[in-house]
Design a protein around this motif. Structure first.
Motif, mmCIF file in Angstrom:
data_model
loop_
_atom_site.group_PDB
_atom_site.id
_atom_site.type_symbol
_atom_site.label_atom_id
_atom_site.label_comp_id
_atom_site.label_asym_id
_atom_site.label_seq_id
_atom_site.Cartn_x
_atom_site.Cartn_y
_atom_site.Cartn_z
ATOM 1 N N TRP A 99 -1.307 8.615 -7.863
ATOM 2 C CA TRP A 99 -0.030 7.850 -7.820
ATOM 3 C C TRP A 99 0.125 6.875 -6.823
ATOM 4 O O TRP A 99 0.789 5.936 -7.014
ATOM 5 N N VAL A 100 -0.173 7.412 -5.563
ATOM 6 C CA VAL A 100 0.085 6.284 -4.371
ATOM 7 C C VAL A 100 -0.802 5.205 -4.601
ATOM 8 O O VAL A 100 -0.395 4.044 -4.368
ATOM 9 N N ARG A 101 -2.057 5.506 -5.085
ATOM 10 C CA ARG A 101 -3.149 3.977 -5.239
ATOM 11 C C ARG A 101 -2.500 3.646 -6.375
ATOM 12 O O ARG A 101 -2.607 2.154 -6.367
ATOM 13 N N GLN A 102 -1.850 3.952 -7.319
ATOM 14 C CA GLN A 102 -1.620 2.923 -8.731
ATOM 15 C C GLN A 102 -0.082 2.521 -8.267
ATOM 16 O O GLN A 102 -0.009 1.272 -8.736
ATOM 17 N N GLY A 103 0.834 3.104 -7.531
ATOM 18 C CA GLY A 103 1.829 2.451 -7.246
ATOM 19 C C GLY A 103 1.671 1.489 -6.311
ATOM 20 O O GLY A 103 2.545 0.358 -6.225
ATOM 21 N N LEU A 104 0.720 1.561 -5.291
ATOM 22 C CA LEU A 104 0.261 0.297 -4.462
ATOM 23 C C LEU A 104 0.027 -0.854 -5.273
ATOM 24 O O LEU A 104 0.266 -2.208 -4.953
ATOM 25 N N ALA A 105 -0.955 -0.594 -6.350
ATOM 26 C CA ALA A 105 -1.665 -1.485 -7.168
ATOM 27 C C ALA A 105 -0.524 -2.368 -8.027
ATOM 28 O O ALA A 105 -0.859 -3.495 -7.993
ATOM 29 N N GLU A 106 0.300 -1.559 -8.425
ATOM 30 C CA GLU A 106 1.555 -2.180 -9.243
ATOM 31 C C GLU A 106 2.389 -3.190 -8.264
ATOM 32 O O GLU A 106 2.759 -4.110 -8.940
ATOM 33 N N ARG A 107 2.510 -2.953 -7.050
ATOM 34 C CA ARG A 107 3.136 -3.863 -5.986
ATOM 35 C C ARG A 107 2.233 -5.094 -5.423
ATOM 36 O O ARG A 107 2.810 -5.741 -4.811
ATOM 37 N N GLY A 108 1.011 -4.791 -5.849
ATOM 38 C CA GLY A 108 -0.029 -5.972 -5.099
ATOM 39 C C GLY A 108 -0.365 -5.492 -3.766
ATOM 40 O O GLY A 108 -0.500 -6.349 -2.909
ATOM 41 N N ILE A 109 -0.111 -4.401 -3.190
ATOM 42 C CA ILE A 109 -0.119 -4.109 -1.908
ATOM 43 C C ILE A 109 -1.891 -3.580 -1.558
ATOM 44 O O ILE A 109 -2.208 -2.632 -2.300
ATOM 45 N N SER A 110 -2.474 -4.219 -0.751
ATOM 46 C CA SER A 110 -3.853 -3.699 -0.402
ATOM 47 C C SER A 110 -4.009 -2.558 0.150
ATOM 48 O O SER A 110 -3.355 -2.038 0.880
ATOM 49 N N PRO A 111 -4.877 -1.465 -0.498
ATOM 50 C CA PRO A 111 -4.753 -0.108 0.015
ATOM 51 C C PRO A 111 -5.355 0.060 1.386
ATOM 52 O O PRO A 111 -4.986 0.929 2.058
ATOM 53 N N GLY A 112 -6.142 -0.731 1.824
ATOM 54 C CA GLY A 112 -6.867 -0.870 3.313
ATOM 55 C C GLY A 112 -5.779 -0.891 4.099
ATOM 56 O O GLY A 112 -5.947 -0.363 5.306
ATOM 57 N N GLY A 113 -4.962 -1.858 4.133
ATOM 58 C CA GLY A 113 -3.903 -2.074 5.038
ATOM 59 C C GLY A 113 -2.441 -1.442 4.912
ATOM 60 O O GLY A 113 -1.642 -1.632 5.849
ATOM 61 N N ALA A 114 -2.359 -0.689 3.823
ATOM 62 C CA ALA A 114 -1.189 0.001 3.570
ATOM 63 C C ALA A 114 -0.694 1.235 4.558
ATOM 64 O O ALA A 114 -1.735 1.830 4.991
ATOM 65 N N ARG A 115 0.462 1.506 4.774
ATOM 66 C CA ARG A 115 0.857 2.492 5.509
ATOM 67 C C ARG A 115 1.225 3.579 4.699
ATOM 68 O O ARG A 115 2.385 3.390 4.075
ATOM 69 N N ILE A 116 0.717 4.674 4.595
ATOM 70 C CA ILE A 116 1.148 5.911 3.626
ATOM 71 C C ILE A 116 1.780 6.766 4.573
ATOM 72 O O ILE A 116 1.027 7.571 5.692
#
Length: 257
Positions: free
Chosen positions: A97-114
């Motif tokens: 869900w985190v991965r999909q939610g970031l993708a929906e907002r155009g946020i790069s998973p590599g630089g995202a703060r989780i």
């Protein structure tokens, strides 16, 4: 045995409530079918659901899979029947869900703060944090105790690290916030928020491989049904996928009292 309650179309000379055993993917359920039509009065539906709950309880059922948007929980509780919990399934899907939610907002998973917050260390938390740490470079863990040991283990086994003890501002500003327990002190202004403790949050897009999908009954609450099948070992966690995070209301939840 777990119960399952399904609506059925009323028919002439048809019982308003009928019970039978039903196999779903080789798991036995006690199935209560309750007649409901477009003009069925609410009072009649409440009586029928109460009758179904009473009969299921007499057969030893204390948990049941219910239809989506089921509005008769009071009638079930009266006889000691409660909905199947979806918490374990929600927590298994946290990383996806985190991965999909970031993708929906155009946020790069590599630089995202989780950020992940929980009231205690559990096996479900360890699993979720491990999966998130393997997918994302910046993972923050807020937990009262046990974080140091998990941090050492992840560094030793996978070469990844956690940031322990984030402050309130870091939690509020994370690109994704995963909550295993309520936090009444946080206000989220943007980003993905997953309240994994909230069974009322819609579970969208749950699916199985087609060969299994076609064997599921229509009308059953998918989250509850898949939770029951996973708990029984009939399904493996990898067989359940979700095409979207919990409903839009959860995306920008304000978590203040």
């Amino acid at each position: 045995m777990i119960g399952i309650l399904l609506w059925k179309e009323p028919g002439i000379r048809q019982k308003q409530v009928s019970l039978s055993e039903r196999n779903i993917l080789h798991m036995r359920f006690l199935c209560a079918e309750v007649a409901r039509g477009p003009r069925t009065p609410e009072a009649s539906l409440r009586r029928r659901v109460s009758s179904a709950a009473k009969r299921m309880r007499k057969m030893g059922v204390t948990r049941a899979v219910l239809p989506e948007d089921f509005a008769y929980g009071v009638q079930l509780e009266k006889y000691g029947v409660r909905p199947v919990s979806t918490l374990a399934l929600r927590r298994r899907l946290a990383s996806d869900w985190v991965r999909q939610g970031l993708a929906e907002r155009g946020i790069s998973p590599g630089g995202a703060r989780i950020a992940v917050s929980a009231a205690q260390m559990t096996g479900e938390l360890v699993r979720a944090v491990t999966e998130l740490s393997l997918r994302h470079r910046y993972v923050l863990l807020d937990v009262p105790y046990g974080g140091e040991e998990l941090c050492r283990r992840l560094r030793r086994e996978y070469g990844v690290s956690l940031l322990l003890g984030p402050d309130r501002e870091q939690l509020e500003e994370a690109d994704a916030l995963v909550l295993f327990d309520p936090r009444t002190d946080l206000r989220r202004r943007s980003g993905v928020t997953l309240p994994l403790y909230d069974e009322a949050a819609p579970m969208r897009g749950l699916s199985l491989p087609p060969a299994l999908e076609e064997r599921l009954p229509e009308g059953a609450g998918r989250g509850q049904l898949l939770s029951a099948l996973l708990e029984a070992g009939v399904l493996r966690s990898g067989q359940v996928s979700a095409s979207a995070p919990p409903g839009p209301a959860a995306a920008n939840t304000v978590l203040n009292a």
